[in-house]
Structure formats: structure tokens, C-alpha cells
Design an enzyme around this catalytic site. Structure first.
Site, PDB file in Angstrom:
ATOM      1  N   LYS A 116      26.467 -50.332 -36.160  1.00 49.44           N
ATOM      2  CA  LYS A 116      27.808 -49.933 -36.584  1.00 49.44           C
ATOM      3  C   LYS A 116      28.158 -48.548 -36.043  1.00 49.44           C
ATOM      4  CE  LYS A 116      27.632 -52.266 -41.099  1.00 49.44           C
ATOM      5  NZ  LYS A 116      28.367 -53.519 -41.065  1.00 49.44           N
ATOM      6  N   GLU A 200      31.551 -42.801 -44.361  1.00 43.79           N
ATOM      7  CA  GLU A 200      32.990 -42.829 -44.075  1.00 43.79           C
ATOM      8  C   GLU A 200      33.802 -42.743 -45.343  1.00 43.79           C
ATOM      9  OE1 GLU A 200      33.124 -46.464 -41.773  1.00 43.79           O
ATOM     10  OE2 GLU A 200      33.702 -47.635 -43.522  1.00 43.79           O
ATOM     11  N   HIS A 235      30.764 -57.222 -51.799  1.00 45.91           N
ATOM     12  CA  HIS A 235      31.197 -56.926 -50.422  1.00 45.91           C
ATOM     13  C   HIS A 235      30.993 -58.113 -49.501  1.00 45.91           C
ATOM     14  CE1 HIS A 235      31.948 -52.825 -51.513  1.00 45.91           C
ATOM     15  NE2 HIS A 235      30.704 -52.659 -51.903  1.00 45.91           N
ATOM     16  N   ARG A 291      30.010 -63.351 -32.535  1.00 47.52           N
ATOM     17  CA  ARG A 291      29.639 -64.756 -32.769  1.00 47.52           C
ATOM     18  C   ARG A 291      30.814 -65.456 -33.424  1.00 47.52           C
ATOM     19  NH1 ARG A 291      29.546 -64.216 -38.213  1.00 47.52           N
ATOM     20  NH2 ARG A 291      28.711 -62.271 -39.006  1.00 47.52           N
TER      21      ARG A 291
HETATM   22  P1  ADP Z   1      28.612 -55.716 -43.748  1.00 48.94           P
HETATM   23  O1  ADP Z   1      28.347 -55.690 -42.272  1.00 48.94           O
HETATM   24  O2  ADP Z   1      27.416 -55.352 -44.583  1.00 48.94           O
HETATM   25  O3  ADP Z   1      29.297 -56.972 -44.197  1.00 48.94           O
HETATM   26  P2  ADP Z   1      31.097 -54.267 -43.465  1.00 48.94           P
HETATM   27  O4  ADP Z   1      31.149 -52.983 -42.755  1.00 48.94           O
HETATM   28  O5  ADP Z   1      31.578 -55.479 -42.716  1.00 48.94           O
HETATM   29  O6  ADP Z   1      29.618 -54.509 -44.016  1.00 48.94           O
HETATM   30  O7  ADP Z   1      31.902 -54.156 -44.816  1.00 48.94           O
HETATM   31  C1  ADP Z   1      31.868 -55.169 -45.782  1.00 48.94           C
HETATM   32  C2  ADP Z   1      32.957 -54.952 -46.816  1.00 48.94           C
HETATM   33  O8  ADP Z   1      32.790 -53.695 -47.467  1.00 48.94           O
HETATM   34  C3  ADP Z   1      34.356 -54.908 -46.265  1.00 48.94           C
HETATM   35  O9  ADP Z   1      34.903 -56.177 -46.085  1.00 48.94           O
HETATM   36  C4  ADP Z   1      35.078 -54.116 -47.334  1.00 48.94           C
HETATM   37  O10 ADP Z   1      35.374 -54.928 -48.449  1.00 48.94           O
HETATM   38  C5  ADP Z   1      34.042 -53.109 -47.770  1.00 48.94           C
HETATM   39  N1  ADP Z   1      34.203 -51.834 -47.034  1.00 48.94           N
HETATM   40  C6  ADP Z   1      33.653 -51.499 -45.848  1.00 48.94           C
HETATM   41  N2  ADP Z   1      34.031 -50.272 -45.459  1.00 48.94           N
HETATM   42  C7  ADP Z   1      34.826 -49.786 -46.434  1.00 48.94           C
HETATM   43  C8  ADP Z   1      35.528 -48.529 -46.648  1.00 48.94           C
HETATM   44  N3  ADP Z   1      35.471 -47.537 -45.776  1.00 48.94           N
HETATM   45  N4  ADP Z   1      36.253 -48.404 -47.777  1.00 48.94           N
HETATM   46  C9  ADP Z   1      36.316 -49.402 -48.688  1.00 48.94           C
HETATM   47  N5  ADP Z   1      35.677 -50.582 -48.559  1.00 48.94           N
HETATM   48  C10 ADP Z   1      34.940 -50.779 -47.451  1.00 48.94           C
END
Ligand code: ADP
Length: 647
Positions: A116, A200, A235, A291
Site C-alpha cells: 500500500k 493516514e 472493514h 485481479r
Molecule cells: P484492506 O486492504 O485491508 O481491505 P483497505 O485499505 O482496502 O484495507 O480499506 C478497507 C476499508 O477500510 C475501506 O473500504 C474503508 O471502509 C476503510 N478505510 C480505509 N482507509 C480509510 C480511511 N482513511 N478513513 C476511513 N476509513 C478507511
């Protein structure tokens, strides 16, 4: 085009890929673990090759065994599906080395988007907007804490190598940062073997909106619009739709452009998804999944395209079938993920035998299991995806509500009740939701379902019928000993039936003519032709043993011996057992400790989740039956509680 492909996956995605391959006249090779020898994907494929025992690292993650299977069967290309090896650049390389086409992006693109932090640095350079944050290499507390203070709280700590919502921590203020960081690093190290994190800004009411992109090896790249995946627990997504409610043409164009820029920046080829988080009309890049996504069907429904067909064409070197100007959105699509998990127990996965599985007709159903299959602790607990399409969102919602009424699962806990409640919720229908929707509405998760009279009657009548069937047919029709009615000399012909449902016990008095008495009320009921009729009103019913399914809701009654003492007086609640197989990671009590109801006794790790085992009642720790680090089977007793000392 390929003549034969191997699918390095299992479950619904393997089945879904086989369907398209078959339609295109491409032969398919499935691979399977011992746990999946009789699985649906094995039955559907033209050929199947065993690759190892149940644990993924001994089967679906074994690159050598999979390549061997491809060689042996003469497959020309490998489709990785999602999960397992789908985002493993080493696997893509190994396929190429073995002379096989990897149906996915080049290994270099997987690597570029793999972390990431690195992906974010790359996207910043390509001009794609990011959530304000720190994604540098330095990982010491001072650097990270300083970055968090500068970003402003709340902040989110994320595992750089993360996925599936693991290794994430929300931090409310500076004082809580160090401890949350340690927790995130620990979880990241144990889940991904990599403890690097990024920090972040934590957005408080965001939407998760992602863009489907597609590129070919000739340099063309398009986007296939957005999917809204904001309905999440832990999440992780459970409902997805396309298009996103409230999306404007301008925002769609800007997000689509940014997603295509992201793909082009890494030399992307094939299907990919660029995930954004959106708040107040502003969008920020989160990550790119290199993917096919679980939720790709909603894009297929609104575009009328088959994304697996596109993947196969692009992998075979063909040009993208359509350009951006040829693509349009038609109507609205919604997908739900039906999972074997218990929302009331913090979404704990539920493993076991699917004693009964009925999925709705007339809509798209992507399933990988059937009645009689097992939900195994080794794999994802998703049972099926239901996908509907309507002319507009309201029509799609109506179709989904109907579809969910037609779904029945007996044998494992499911999220069906939660899904129904969300689809029926006014705020969801109004498009007024964000990623915190489920957490903010605990009422969506009904804890105790009081059984309706029809359910009690159906279960009691089933007991009556099975008792009657067990009576041996009379050899002498005149003999009173062979009578199978409940006639008793000098007694009304009544039988006692004790039913249990969760904590509830019900004593039912029953007569062969269908008269039933419980809680002081007399009812008259019949059970025939999949309908239960009670006091003149009749509803459809599905019976699986004594388990009653009414309008999709499952009431898992058991019959108990009426002479048993009630639960509280016996050792009930005294045995604390492992709800699913896993590893004991912490024992929080010692023999002789006094504990109160709800107190933490032990912690397990299972199906990649932490599970807390707590006391169901007050008591004293009588004995401990497991040690930290031990692998335990489902149902293993971990702690025994005795009654608390009398005052
Ligand atoms: P993973 O790869 O573990 O699935 P992601 O980065 O795709 O993690 O984030 C998963 C979820 O977490 C997102 O869909 C959102 O709901 C929440 N999320 C991620 N980043 C943020 C953020 N900066 N603020 C609020 N919620 C977040």
C-alpha cells in the site's frame, strides 16, 4: 484463444470461471485439496487434479503442485481467481517460466501495487489524489507519531502489506498512538510477515467507491464505471452495488480518469480495480487490486459484459472488445454476500455441514457449495453471492428483498437476517449510508429471535410424527400393545414434548389430532405439503429434522429429555469450549479464580480472527484443559467453571 485453462482456485469463483470458459468452448482443469474432493468446482470442471491436503499452504498456495497439474493436463493458461495466489507476483513469474499464460496483469504491475505504501507513493507521482498521510520507509515511533500529529486526529494506522481489514487501527488522539501502533504492527507481522505500516487521516463518514478498469497488451485502457462497496463489517464488504447512489457525471468522469491513470502508470494489463474512499465529494486513492474482485458481477449486470471473457481475450493477446465511448450503464445492480458467520457474535465464522441450502430462482446466483457440503475452517466462509438487476435502484432493492426471502440455510449461522434488515432499512433505501452504517445501527443485528407459534407447532408436530413412525406396526391388530396412537388407559391421549431453542425451553402437550398446548394456550395445528397451519392460518415451511425455516428465518429446535434439570441448576454454562477450530493464544485465568459473567477467560485465533472466550455465568475456575499455543478442535473444552461458593 486457449483450448484448455487451469483454474488455481476453488468455490464460487472457480465455478464462475468454468461457466464462461465452457460457453467459449475452452476446456477446464480444476485443482483441489482433500477437503474439496467432492466440491462443486471439481464436479463442474472437465478434469480435476488433487494438489494436497486441506490447509491452503499445502494445496491452493502450492505453486509447484499447481504448475505440475497444468503440465500434466496440457493446460495453456492459468486463471488465479481472487485470493490465494491471485496477487502473488512470484506465481505470475513461475507461470511464465513454465510456459503458461497467467490470466492477470504482468508480475511487475502486481509488484508495483503490492505494498500500500509503495503504491501510494507511485500514485502521488501519477497525480492521483491520496488521503493525506504518511507512507514513507522510516518506521520508528517518533517518525510515525510526528506524522500522525501533523495529519491531525483521528488517524488510521494500516498494515502496508495489509488486506481483508487486518492490521488496521483507528487512533482518536496522540495519547493513544503508541499503543495502537504496537497492536497494528503485531497483527501485521503475524498476518503478513511484514510489520510496516502507513498512517493516514481517518475519514469519519466515507463511502468506499471503486472503479473497474480493463487494459489490453496493446496499450488500450478503459474503465467500466464504479461500484459502491460501503456496506461493510470489520472493514470488509458484504453488499455492493453499481452505479453508486448519488454519483454525479463529473465525479464519475474524474474518478474514471484517475483510475485509468493509475493503471497506465504501472503498465497494467487485464482486469483491475482501483479503490477510492470518497467523502464530501472528494475522492482519494486507497489501493489497486490487481485481479478480478468478488463483486465484479454488479459491473457485469450494468454493462451486459462478461468480465471473465474479457480477461481470457486480453490474456490471449486480443484487443479490448470495446472502447470507452462504446460503454454505457444500464439500470442498477446489487450484490449481497451470503456468509456462514454470526453477526451477533461479532461475525464469527460458522463452520459445519450445510444440512439444507435453498437459493432463490430467477436471479443470478454465484455459489460454490450445495446442500451436504461443509463450510470448512480452512477456507473463506462465503456460501453464495446473490445478484439482482433492475431498471433503477428501487426496482433492484425490491428484487433483492424478494430474493433474500427465498434463501434458506440450515446447519451453520449466517448473515441472512442482517442482509434482510439492511435491504429493508429506510436510510439504505434512501442512499443515506457510509462505511460505518452497520456499526452505527446495532439494531440491524437481532440478537434473540422469539419463535412464532407456527414454528413451535411445526417442530412439535414433527416430534409427534417421528414418535408415531417409530412405533412398531402391530402384528395383532386387536392388541392394545401395538396401538400407535397415544391412547393410554384412563388418561387423555397426550404426549409431553420438551423443545429447546437457544436458552428457551418450551413444554408442549400434544395430542395426535394436532391439538397442542404450551404456555397455557391451546392451539390446533397441522403440518403437510410443506405448509404449517395453526389456528386457521397457513404459511409455507421447510423442515430439516426439527429445525424449522419460516420465511427464511431458521429456528433450530432440539428435543430434550423432560426429566433433565433446567440448565442453570446443572453444570450448564460451565463448559467453555472452542466455537471453531483454532489456536489458543491466551489463557486469562488460573484454577481457583472467581469469575463473573462476561469475564474474559481465554483468547483463540481461528480463521484469521481473534476470538474471546468469556464466562457465560458467575463461577470459579475448576480446571483448565488447554495451554497457550495449543491447536484445538471445535468443541474442545478449554476452561471448566464450577458454581461460585455460596455466601
Ligand atoms: P484492506 O486492504 O485491508 O481491505 P483497505 O485499505 O482496502 O484495507 O480499506 C478497507 C476499508 O477500510 C475501506 O473500504 C474503508 O471502509 C476503510 N478505510 C480505509 N482507509 C480509510 C480511511 N482513511 N478513513 C476511513 N476509513 C478507511
Amino acid at each position: 484463444m486457449f483450448r484448455k485453462i487451469l483454474i488455481a482456485n476453488r468455490g464460487e469463483i472457480a465455478c464462475r470461471i468454468i461457466r464462461t470458459a465452457r460457453r467459449m468452448g475452452i476446456a477446464t482443469v480444476a485443482v483441489y485439496s482433500d477437503a474439496d474432493a467432492d466440491a462443486m468446482h471439481v464436479a463442474m470442471a472437465d478434469e480435476a487434479v488433487r494438489i494436497g491436503i486441506a490447509a491452503p499452504r499445502d494445496s491452493y498456495l502450492r505453486i509447484d503442485a499447481i504448475l505440475d497439474a497444468a503440465r500434466k493436463t496440457g493446460a495453456q493458461a492459468v486463471h488465479p481467481g481472487y485470493g490465494f495466489l491471485a496477487e502473488n507476483a512470484g506465481f505470475a513469474d513461475a507461470c511464465a517460466d513454465a510456459g503458461l499464460v497467467f490470466i492477470g496483469p504482468p508480475a511487475s504491475a502486481i509488484r508495483a501495487m503490492g505494498g500500500k505504501s509503495e503504491a501510494k507513493a507511485l500514485m502521488a507521482k501519477a497525480g492521483v489524489p491520496l488521503v493525506p498521510g504518511y507512507h514513507g520507509a522510516a518506521q520508528d515511533l517518533l517518525t510515525l507519531q510526528t506524522a500522525a500529529n501533523a495529519i491531525g486526529y483521528p488517524v488510521l494506522i494500516k498494515a502496508s502489506a495489509g488486506g481483508g481489514g487486518k492490521g488496521m487501527r483507528v487512533v482518536a488522539d496522540a495519547a493513544g498512538f503508541a499503543q495502537a501502533l504496537a497492536g497494528a504492527q503485531r497483527e501485521a507481522a503475524s498476518s503478513f510477515g511484514d510489520d510496516r505500516v502507513l498512517v493516514e487521516k481517518y475519514l469519519t463518514r466515507p463511502r468506499h467507491i471503486e472503479i473497474q478498469v480493463f487494459a489490453d497488451s496493446l496499450g488500450n485502457c478503459v474503465h467500466l464505471f464504479e461500484r459502491d462497496c460501503s456496506i461493510q463489517r470489520r472493514h470488509q464488504k458484504i453488499i455492493e452495488e453499481a452505479p453508486a447512489p448519488g454519483m454525479t457525471l463529473e465525479l464519475r468522469a474524474a474518478m474514471g480518469q484517475a483510475a485509468v491513470a493509475a493503471a497506465l502508470a504501472v503498465g497494467y494489463v487485464g482486469a483491475g480495480t482501483v479503490e477510492f474512499i470518497v467523502e464530501d465529494g472528494h475522492f482519494h486513492f486507497m489501493e489497486m487490486n490487481t485481479r478480478l474482485q468478488v463483486e465484479h458481477p454488479v459491473t457485469e449486470m450494468i454493462t451486459g459484459l462478461d468480465l471473465v471473457e474479457w480477461q481470457l481475450r486480453v490474456a490471449a493477446g486480443e484487443k479490448l472488445p470495446l472502447g470507452q465511448a462504446d460503454l454505457a450503464i444500464n439500470g442498477h445492480a446489487i450484490e449481497i454476500r451470503l456468509c456462514a458467520e454470526d453477526p451477533a457474535r461479532d461475525f464469527l465464522p460458522s463452520v459445519g455441514l450445510l444440512r439444507h441450502l435453498a437459493l432463490p430462482d430467477g436471479i443470478r446466483v454465484d455459489a460454490g457449495v450445495r446442500t451436504g457440503d461443509r463450510i470448512s475452517p480452512d477456507y473463506d466462509p462465503m456460501i453464495a453471492k446473490l445478484i439482482v438487476h433492475g431498471a433503477n435502484r428501487a426496482e433492484a432493492l425490491g428484487k433483492m428483498a424478494a430474493a433474500l426471502r427465498g434463501a434458506e440455510v440450515v446447519g451453520v449461522a449466517t448473515n441472512l437476517g442482517l442482509l434482510r434488515a439492511i435491504i429493508a432499512h429506510d436510510d439504505f433505501a434512501a442512499g443515506d449510508f457510509d462505511t460505518g452504517f452497520i456499526a452505527r445501527h446495532p439494531d440491524l443485528i437481532a440478537v434473540s429471535a422469539i419463535p412464532p407459534d407456527a414454528a413451535i407447532a411445526a417442530s412439535a408436530l414433527t416430534v409427534l410424527a417421528s414418535r408415531a413412525a417409530q412405533n412398531i406396526a402391530p402384528t395383532d391388530p386387536e392388541s392394545p400393545w401395538g396401538i400407535s396412537s397415544n391412547w393410554r388407559m384412563n388418561l387423555p391421549g397426550t404426549q409431553k414434548i420438551m423443545l429447546q431453542l437457544g436458552d428457551l425451553r418450551l413444554a408442549v402437550e400434544a395430542w395426535a389430532d394436532g391439538t397442542l398446548i404450551w404456555d397455557g394456550t391451546t392451539h390446533h395445528a397441522t403440518l403437510a405439503n410443506s405448509r404449517v397451519t395453526i389456528d386457521g392460518s397457513s404459511v409455507p415451511v421447510t423442515m430439516v429434522g426439527l429445525t424449522v425455516v419460516l420465511a427464511g428465518t431458521v429456528f433450530a429446535f432440539t428435543e430434550i429429555d423432560p426429566l433433565l434439570p433446567p440448565e442453570a441448576a446443572s453444570a450448564g454454562g460451565g463448559r467453555v469450549t472452542a466455537p471453531i477450530p483454532g489456536r489458543v493464544t491466551n489463557i486469562a485465568v488460573s484454577v481457583g479464580d472467581q469469575v463473573v459473567r462476561g469475564q474474559l477467560l481465554a483468547v483463540m485465533e481461528a480463521m484469521k480472527m481473534e476470538i474471546s472466550l468469556t464466562a457465560a455465568r458467575d463461577g470459579v475456575v475448576a480446571s483448565l484443559h488447554a495451554t497457550v499455543g495449543e491447536m484445538v478442535a471445535e468443541g474442545t473444552e478449554i476452561v471448566k467453571l464450577a458454581d461460585p461458593p455460596q455466601p
